[in-house]
Write a protein that holds these residues in place. Structure first.
Motif, PDB file in Angstrom:
ATOM      1  N   LEU A 213     -76.049  32.123  69.165  1.00 18.70           N
ATOM      2  CA  LEU A 213     -75.607  32.202  67.768  1.00 18.70           C
ATOM      3  C   LEU A 213     -74.388  33.105  67.640  1.00 18.70           C
ATOM      4  O   LEU A 213     -73.409  32.772  66.961  1.00 18.70           O
ATOM      5  CB  LEU A 213     -76.758  32.734  66.905  1.00 18.70           C
ATOM      6  N   GLY A 214     -74.406  34.255  68.327  1.00 20.15           N
ATOM      7  CA  GLY A 214     -73.276  35.186  68.270  1.00 20.15           C
ATOM      8  C   GLY A 214     -72.021  34.618  68.902  1.00 20.15           C
ATOM      9  O   GLY A 214     -70.912  34.811  68.387  1.00 20.15           O
ATOM     10  N   ALA A 215     -72.155  33.906  70.020  1.00 18.11           N
ATOM     11  CA  ALA A 215     -70.987  33.339  70.696  1.00 18.11           C
ATOM     12  C   ALA A 215     -70.295  32.302  69.822  1.00 18.11           C
ATOM     13  O   ALA A 215     -69.059  32.302  69.688  1.00 18.11           O
ATOM     14  CB  ALA A 215     -71.414  32.710  72.020  1.00 18.11           C
ATOM     15  N   ILE A 216     -71.075  31.429  69.222  1.00 16.00           N
ATOM     16  CA  ILE A 216     -70.493  30.399  68.354  1.00 16.00           C
ATOM     17  C   ILE A 216     -69.771  31.044  67.166  1.00 16.00           C
ATOM     18  O   ILE A 216     -68.662  30.645  66.785  1.00 16.00           O
ATOM     19  CB  ILE A 216     -71.591  29.427  67.877  1.00 16.00           C
ATOM     20  N   GLY A 217     -70.385  32.064  66.589  1.00 16.21           N
ATOM     21  CA  GLY A 217     -69.768  32.737  65.454  1.00 16.21           C
ATOM     22  C   GLY A 217     -68.465  33.430  65.811  1.00 16.21           C
ATOM     23  O   GLY A 217     -67.483  33.358  65.048  1.00 16.21           O
ATOM     24  N   MET A 218     -68.395  34.086  66.964  1.00 15.17           N
ATOM     25  CA  MET A 218     -67.181  34.806  67.361  1.00 15.17           C
ATOM     26  C   MET A 218     -66.038  33.845  67.690  1.00 15.17           C
ATOM     27  O   MET A 218     -64.877  34.096  67.335  1.00 15.17           O
ATOM     28  CB  MET A 218     -67.481  35.709  68.559  1.00 15.17           C
ATOM     29  N   ILE A 219     -66.343  32.746  68.374  1.00 13.73           N
ATOM     30  CA  ILE A 219     -65.296  31.755  68.667  1.00 13.73           C
ATOM     31  C   ILE A 219     -64.744  31.170  67.380  1.00 13.73           C
ATOM     32  O   ILE A 219     -63.522  31.022  67.217  1.00 13.73           O
ATOM     33  CB  ILE A 219     -65.857  30.644  69.580  1.00 13.73           C
ATOM     34  N   ALA A 220     -65.615  30.840  66.446  1.00 15.95           N
ATOM     35  CA  ALA A 220     -65.175  30.286  65.169  1.00 15.95           C
ATOM     36  C   ALA A 220     -64.310  31.288  64.414  1.00 15.95           C
ATOM     37  O   ALA A 220     -63.309  30.910  63.775  1.00 15.95           O
ATOM     38  CB  ALA A 220     -66.392  29.891  64.331  1.00 15.95           C
ATOM     39  N   TYR A 221     -64.672  32.570  64.475  1.00 15.84           N
ATOM     40  CA  TYR A 221     -63.896  33.597  63.770  1.00 15.84           C
ATOM     41  C   TYR A 221     -62.463  33.646  64.283  1.00 15.84           C
ATOM     42  O   TYR A 221     -61.508  33.671  63.492  1.00 15.84           O
ATOM     43  CB  TYR A 221     -64.570  34.966  63.944  1.00 15.84           C
ATOM     44  N   VAL A 222     -62.282  33.680  65.591  1.00 13.46           N
ATOM     45  CA  VAL A 222     -60.926  33.741  66.151  1.00 13.46           C
ATOM     46  C   VAL A 222     -60.168  32.451  65.876  1.00 13.46           C
ATOM     47  O   VAL A 222     -58.992  32.474  65.493  1.00 13.46           O
ATOM     48  CB  VAL A 222     -60.995  34.023  67.670  1.00 13.46           C
ATOM     49  N   TRP A 223     -60.809  31.311  66.056  1.00 13.19           N
ATOM     50  CA  TRP A 223     -60.129  30.016  65.947  1.00 13.19           C
ATOM     51  C   TRP A 223     -59.612  29.753  64.533  1.00 13.19           C
ATOM     52  O   TRP A 223     -58.545  29.181  64.357  1.00 13.19           O
ATOM     53  CB  TRP A 223     -61.092  28.912  66.375  1.00 13.19           C
ATOM     54  N   TRP A 224     -60.371  30.189  63.526  1.00 12.53           N
ATOM     55  CA  TRP A 224     -59.983  29.929  62.139  1.00 12.53           C
ATOM     56  C   TRP A 224     -59.459  31.176  61.418  1.00 12.53           C
ATOM     57  O   TRP A 224     -59.342  31.187  60.195  1.00 12.53           O
ATOM     58  CB  TRP A 224     -61.166  29.345  61.363  1.00 12.53           C
ATOM     59  N   HIS A 225     -59.119  32.210  62.159  1.00 10.39           N
ATOM     60  CA  HIS A 225     -58.611  33.431  61.532  1.00 10.39           C
ATOM     61  C   HIS A 225     -57.272  33.155  60.840  1.00 10.39           C
ATOM     62  O   HIS A 225     -56.444  32.381  61.346  1.00 10.39           O
ATOM     63  CB  HIS A 225     -58.433  34.537  62.575  1.00 10.39           C
ATOM     64  N   PRO A 226     -57.022  33.766  59.667  1.00  9.42           N
ATOM     65  CA  PRO A 226     -55.737  33.543  58.973  1.00  9.42           C
ATOM     66  C   PRO A 226     -54.515  33.880  59.821  1.00  9.42           C
ATOM     67  O   PRO A 226     -53.436  33.317  59.592  1.00  9.42           O
ATOM     68  CB  PRO A 226     -55.849  34.473  57.755  1.00  9.42           C
ATOM     69  N   LEU A 227     -54.638  34.783  60.785  1.00  6.42           N
ATOM     70  CA  LEU A 227     -53.504  35.168  61.638  1.00  6.42           C
ATOM     71  C   LEU A 227     -53.483  34.407  62.971  1.00  6.42           C
ATOM     72  O   LEU A 227     -52.796  34.807  63.902  1.00  6.42           O
ATOM     73  CB  LEU A 227     -53.547  36.676  61.930  1.00  6.42           C
ATOM     74  N   ARG A 228     -54.212  33.302  63.030  1.00  5.22           N
ATOM     75  CA  ARG A 228     -54.309  32.568  64.299  1.00  5.22           C
ATOM     76  C   ARG A 228     -52.947  32.112  64.818  1.00  5.22           C
ATOM     77  O   ARG A 228     -52.706  32.098  66.034  1.00  5.22           O
ATOM     78  CB  ARG A 228     -55.238  31.371  64.144  1.00  5.22           C
ATOM     79  N   ASP A 229     -52.039  31.751  63.911  1.00  5.95           N
ATOM     80  CA  ASP A 229     -50.714  31.307  64.352  1.00  5.95           C
ATOM     81  C   ASP A 229     -49.882  32.480  64.858  1.00  5.95           C
ATOM     82  O   ASP A 229     -49.161  32.362  65.859  1.00  5.95           O
ATOM     83  CB  ASP A 229     -49.987  30.598  63.205  1.00  5.95           C
ATOM     84  N   ALA A 230     -49.964  33.608  64.179  1.00  6.16           N
ATOM     85  CA  ALA A 230     -49.239  34.802  64.635  1.00  6.16           C
ATOM     86  C   ALA A 230     -49.752  35.278  65.981  1.00  6.16           C
ATOM     87  O   ALA A 230     -48.996  35.794  66.803  1.00  6.16           O
ATOM     88  CB  ALA A 230     -49.371  35.914  63.592  1.00  6.16           C
ATOM     89  N   TRP A 231     -51.041  35.094  66.234  1.00  9.15           N
ATOM     90  CA  TRP A 231     -51.625  35.485  67.507  1.00  9.15           C
ATOM     91  C   TRP A 231     -51.397  34.438  68.605  1.00  9.15           C
ATOM     92  O   TRP A 231     -51.597  34.734  69.773  1.00  9.15           O
ATOM     93  CB  TRP A 231     -53.128  35.709  67.363  1.00  9.15           C
ATOM     94  N   GLY A 232     -51.013  33.231  68.192  1.00  7.30           N
ATOM     95  CA  GLY A 232     -50.845  32.157  69.175  1.00  7.30           C
ATOM     96  C   GLY A 232     -52.159  31.642  69.716  1.00  7.30           C
ATOM     97  O   GLY A 232     -52.242  31.224  70.883  1.00  7.30           O
ATOM     98  N   VAL A 233     -53.200  31.628  68.874  1.00 10.29           N
ATOM     99  CA  VAL A 233     -54.539  31.249  69.312  1.00 10.29           C
ATOM    100  C   VAL A 233     -54.645  29.761  69.622  1.00 10.29           C
ATOM    101  O   VAL A 233     -55.242  29.354  70.628  1.00 10.29           O
ATOM    102  CB  VAL A 233     -55.574  31.649  68.237  1.00 10.29           C
ATOM    103  N   ARG A 234     -54.065  28.923  68.756  1.00 11.00           N
ATOM    104  CA  ARG A 234     -54.213  27.476  68.927  1.00 11.00           C
ATOM    105  C   ARG A 234     -53.332  26.989  70.074  1.00 11.00           C
ATOM    106  O   ARG A 234     -52.175  27.384  70.204  1.00 11.00           O
ATOM    107  CB  ARG A 234     -53.835  26.753  67.637  1.00 11.00           C
ATOM    108  N   GLY A 235     -53.873  26.142  70.895  1.00 11.53           N
ATOM    109  CA  GLY A 235     -53.128  25.600  72.030  1.00 11.53           C
ATOM    110  C   GLY A 235     -54.090  25.008  73.044  1.00 11.53           C
ATOM    111  O   GLY A 235     -55.313  25.017  72.861  1.00 11.53           O
ATOM    112  N   ASP A 236     -53.537  24.487  74.142  1.00 14.56           N
ATOM    113  CA  ASP A 236     -54.403  23.874  75.151  1.00 14.56           C
ATOM    114  C   ASP A 236     -54.820  24.923  76.187  1.00 14.56           C
ATOM    115  O   ASP A 236     -54.402  26.070  76.153  1.00 14.56           O
ATOM    116  CB  ASP A 236     -53.699  22.686  75.828  1.00 14.56           C
TER     117      ASP A 236
END
Length: 452
Positions: A213-236
């Motif tokens: 439960l904790g792992a799924i929640g933490m991944i979702a938090y980073v992936w959909w964070h408002p600063l995800r683009d500034a952090w460069g989170v999205r990608g392959d």
């Protein structure tokens, strides 16, 4: 004003800044790390009150699992170090690449550790444990195995956010997990509302389910964070293994270091098993109580690594030095206060975990002696992380090997058996090794500081 006064004032301001940043970063990390031990303490408390024999199963099963989790933490330590150094260089967008590299690596590590955990009973029999104890502990390990990949994913996300100086999400996730665990363990261990009484295995199932439960929640938090683009989170995820050599190299050294330390502590747990089920119960309670303030030290160590890593990325040698020593000083002060509490009320603390007279008699002296042990044990982890924050990776590992395999295990065995000090002798061995470890690691940090 003289130049000396200006220098002193500047250094004073610098130290205050480091203390402020260290505490601000460390408090959420401490709560998150302490949450791991609070969860284990909750399991120990409920299982210990349910059955002394089930407590022995839980304690013996947790010993190898703790070693494997320590290896996992070490292998993923490169995430926080690489992230902190990248932030220090001013390349915020480059941190997302580090996170993406860490996820498949976490799954790989967690799966390997899960496979190893499935052979717990066989391993414990090989170490000379009684068949009943090995079987009960092996069942605990087998259930815990299913949560290992989740534990690795949760940790990778937490370390990434800590490197970004955003440790609060990991803290919140752990707080939620502890609240849920308290209820779930109560239901599963003793069997309530029509559920079967599972004993120690019930505590293991609670931990495993909440890790996912904790792992799924933490991944979702980073992936959909408002600063995800500034952090460069999205990608392959292409090239994650090839491009993470430096990041993994830090983890290899830290993973081996944690394996050495953790396996040495597990070895002492096996020694406790030779002393009988009551000694295992006392050792489990004592070690869990040490582990709680040790998580405080681990949180401060993580914050120290971030501060040293930031300075290393910015090539600020003076800040690296002040960050390291500030971490050690703050940690020693806090653990001294905890030690006073342990020294003042050992019997009362032990009584909260067991009603078994034999286990209680063995546990109280361990808690009192732990007052001396805490400062040294916490200090050594801070200095090791300070060294790794400045990319000094393999020397701390070598020093840990000497401390725990050349000092702690031989002394623990000598004190416990030939000298007849029993389970207290095991703790005396830990203390001597911790004093040696913090001394040599601090000397290494001082020498590198002077050399540069």
């Amino acid at each position: 004003m003289s130049s000396l006064a200006v220098t002193a004032e500047t250094m004073s301001d610098r130290i205050r800044r480091h203390v402020d940043d260290l505490v601000r970063l460390a408090i959420p990390v401490i709560i998150a790390r302490a949450g791991i031990i609070v969860m284990a303490l909750t399991d120990t408390l409920i299982v210990g009150r349910y059955s002394a024999q089930e407590l022995a199963y839980l304690g013996m099963g947790h010993s190898p699992i703790a070693v494997l989790l320590g290896v996992q933490v070490g292998l993923l330590l490169g995430v926080v170090v690489a992230t902190a150094q990248t932030v220090g260089k001013g390349d915020l967008a480059g941190t997302g690449v580090i996170w993406r590299r860490s996820l498949p690596y976490a799954v790989l590590i967690g799966t390997i550790i899960a496979a190893a955990s499935l052979f717990g009973e066989e391993f414990l029999l090989l170490t000379g444990q009684e068949p009943d104890l090995a079987q009960g502990a092996g069942h605990v390990m087998a259930v815990m195995a299913f949560g290992m990949p989740a534990a690795a994913l949760h940790l990778a996300c937490s370390l990434y956010l800590e490197g970004l100086k955003r440790p609060i999400p990991g803290m919140v996730a752990m707080l939620i997990g502890n609240v849920l665990n308290a209820g779930l363990v109560w239901l599963l261990v003793g069997g309530h509302f029509g559920l079967p009484a599972l004993g120690a295995v019930g505590a293991a199932w609670s931990t495993t389910s909440l890790r996912w439960l904790g792992a799924i929640g933490m991944i979702a938090y980073v992936w959909w964070h408002p600063l995800r683009d500034a952090w460069g989170v999205r990608g392959d995820f292409r090239g994650w293994w090839r491009d993470s050599v430096t990041q993994r190299r830090v983890g290899y050294a830290a993973g081996l270091s944690n394996a050495l330390e953790g396996s040495a502590f597990a070895g002492l747990g096996l020694f406790a098993g030779w002393l009988g089920a009551a000694a295992v119960g006392a050792y489990t309670i004592g070690l869990n109580l040490i582990a709680l303030p040790f998580m405080c030290a681990l949180g401060l160590a993580s914050a120290t690594a971030v501060r040293v890593g930031n300075a290393y990325g910015a090539r600020d040698q003076a800040d690296m030095v002040v960050a390291g020593w500030t971490g050690l000083g703050v940690t020693s002060f806090i653990l001294s206060l905890v030690g006073l509490f342990f020294f003042a009320a050992p019997a009362w603390i032990a009584g909260q975990f067991t009603h078994d007279a034999t286990v209680l008699l063995l546990t109280a002296p361990l808690i009192a002696f732990s007052a001396w042990l805490l400062v040294a044990d916490g200090g050594q982890v801070v200095m090791a992380q300070a060294l790794r924050g400045r990319n000094d990776t393999w020397v701390p590992t070598a020093l840990h090997f000497v401390s725990y395999y050349a000092v702690m295990m031989p002394l623990g065995w000598l004190l416990a058996f030939p000298l007849g000090r029993g389970v207290l002798g095991l703790f005396e061995g830990i203390f001597i090794a911790s004093v040696f470890s913090v001394s040599v690691l601090a000397a290494r940090f001082w020498w590198l500081s002077r050399r540069v």
